[in-house]
Design an enzyme around this catalytic site. Sequence first.
Site, PDB file in Angstrom:
ATOM      1  CD1 TRP A   9      -2.351  -1.844   0.129  1.00  0.00           C
ATOM      2  CD2 TRP A   9      -3.329  -0.837   1.883  1.00  0.00           C
ATOM      3  NE1 TRP A   9      -3.577  -2.420   0.321  1.00  0.00           N
ATOM      4  CE2 TRP A   9      -4.207  -1.823   1.383  1.00  0.00           C
ATOM      5  CE3 TRP A   9      -3.736  -0.081   2.988  1.00  0.00           C
ATOM      6  CZ2 TRP A   9      -5.459  -2.062   1.948  1.00  0.00           C
ATOM      7  CZ3 TRP A   9      -4.985  -0.326   3.550  1.00  0.00           C
ATOM      8  CH2 TRP A   9      -5.836  -1.307   3.020  1.00  0.00           C
ATOM      9  CE  LYS A  10       4.742   1.219  -4.216  1.00  0.00           C
ATOM     10  NZ  LYS A  10       5.402   1.648  -5.437  1.00  0.00           N
ATOM     11  CG  HIS A  94       9.890  -0.894  -2.149  1.00  0.00           C
ATOM     12  ND1 HIS A  94       9.967   0.289  -2.840  1.00  0.00           N
ATOM     13  CD2 HIS A  94       8.942  -1.645  -2.768  1.00  0.00           C
ATOM     14  CE1 HIS A  94       9.082   0.249  -3.840  1.00  0.00           C
ATOM     15  NE2 HIS A  94       8.446  -0.905  -3.814  1.00  0.00           N
ATOM     16  CD  GLU A  96       8.200   3.368  -3.999  1.00  0.00           C
ATOM     17  OE1 GLU A  96       7.529   3.145  -2.986  1.00  0.00           O
ATOM     18  OE2 GLU A  96       7.769   3.182  -5.152  1.00  0.00           O
ATOM     19  CD  GLU A 164       8.803  -4.360  -6.142  1.00  0.00           C
ATOM     20  OE1 GLU A 164       7.604  -4.542  -6.340  1.00  0.00           O
ATOM     21  OE2 GLU A 164       9.243  -3.416  -5.461  1.00  0.00           O
ATOM     22  CB  SER A 212       3.802  -1.705 -14.002  1.00  0.00           C
ATOM     23  OG  SER A 212       4.304  -0.411 -13.721  1.00  0.00           O
ATOM     24  N   GLY A 232       1.699  -2.710  -6.201  1.00  0.00           N
ATOM     25  CA  GLY A 232       1.581  -1.389  -5.599  1.00  0.00           C
ATOM     26  C   GLY A 232       0.220  -0.787  -5.881  1.00  0.00           C
TER      27      GLY A 232
HETATM   28  P1  PGA Z   1       3.504  -0.689  -8.726  1.00  0.00           P
HETATM   29  O1  PGA Z   1       4.442  -0.782  -7.441  1.00  0.00           O
HETATM   30  O2  PGA Z   1       2.680  -1.957  -8.774  1.00  0.00           O
HETATM   31  O3  PGA Z   1       2.672   0.535  -8.490  1.00  0.00           O
HETATM   32  O4  PGA Z   1       4.408  -0.575  -9.911  1.00  0.00           O
HETATM   33  C1  PGA Z   1       5.098  -1.961  -7.112  1.00  0.00           C
HETATM   34  C2  PGA Z   1       6.037  -1.715  -5.962  1.00  0.00           C
HETATM   35  O5  PGA Z   1       6.677  -0.647  -5.903  1.00  0.00           O
HETATM   36  O6  PGA Z   1       6.160  -2.576  -5.069  1.00  0.00           O
END
Ligand code: PGA
Length: 249
Positions: A9-10, A94, A96, A164, A212, A232
């Site tokens: 869910w970030k 991750h 990010e 990823e 994605s 995500g």
């Molecule tokens: P996304 O994110 O499905 O929006 O590309 C995946 C993730 O960053 O884990």
Amino acid sequence: MGKIIIANWKMNPKSIKEARGILKETLKEIKQTKGIEVVICLPFPFLSIVNGLKSKKITFGAQNIFPEPKGAFTGEVSLPMIQSLGAKYVILGHSERRKLGETNKIINKKVLATLKAKLTPILCIGESKRDEDGFYLAFLKHQLIECLTHVPRTQIKNIIIAYEPLWAIGGKARHIATEDEFTEIQIFIKKVISDLYDIKIASSIRVAYGGSVHPLNADNFILGGADGLLIGRDSLKPKKFGKIIRSIE
Ligand code: PGA
């Protein structure tokens, strides 16, 4: 082992009310699904709403932890804390978080602490771009070796590795990863694990794909050999998330 679908869910949604709503809708969507493990990794504050939720369909996880169990670490959240709220998984490394300064060394500490606490680390690796000379493979190998340092052979099978590629996350990419691009890396990851441990361990370790994933491409990655998916954006849209799960059931 069945496939695992992990929702990331970030830093969403904005409120506990919305989080409850998404969760309720998600539960409705997956009511009939069988044989798939669904893991929702929420922001820390929302873990409290799932505490006590009696769903056999979903397990929960966090998106980060601090490796020490308690003490003077202002602003951090420990493994025992999330465990007391019922979390079973933790996303680690991750991209990010790596962008915010998390190094392989820090991630390795978190992997070791998570295993010690008997939670399942979902270790993310991924290159920012692919080059013709294959340097990205050396980069991924380096990430794996550093993040898995001192992980004993008895524990390695408890880790899920999520591939990823940064260029495929968030839908900004000019092209979305293909199943062949995933399969290549899955084989490569297993080769690295086989060299670090042995072939039996390498064949049993679960490798998931993330970046994605949406209802129309999810099953491609599963057909390409993925043991699971890390999702995500579409994990915050219960209808789409439900479609993804049904497409691979
Ligand atoms: P996304 O994110 O499905 O929006 O590309 C995946 C993730 O960053 O884990």
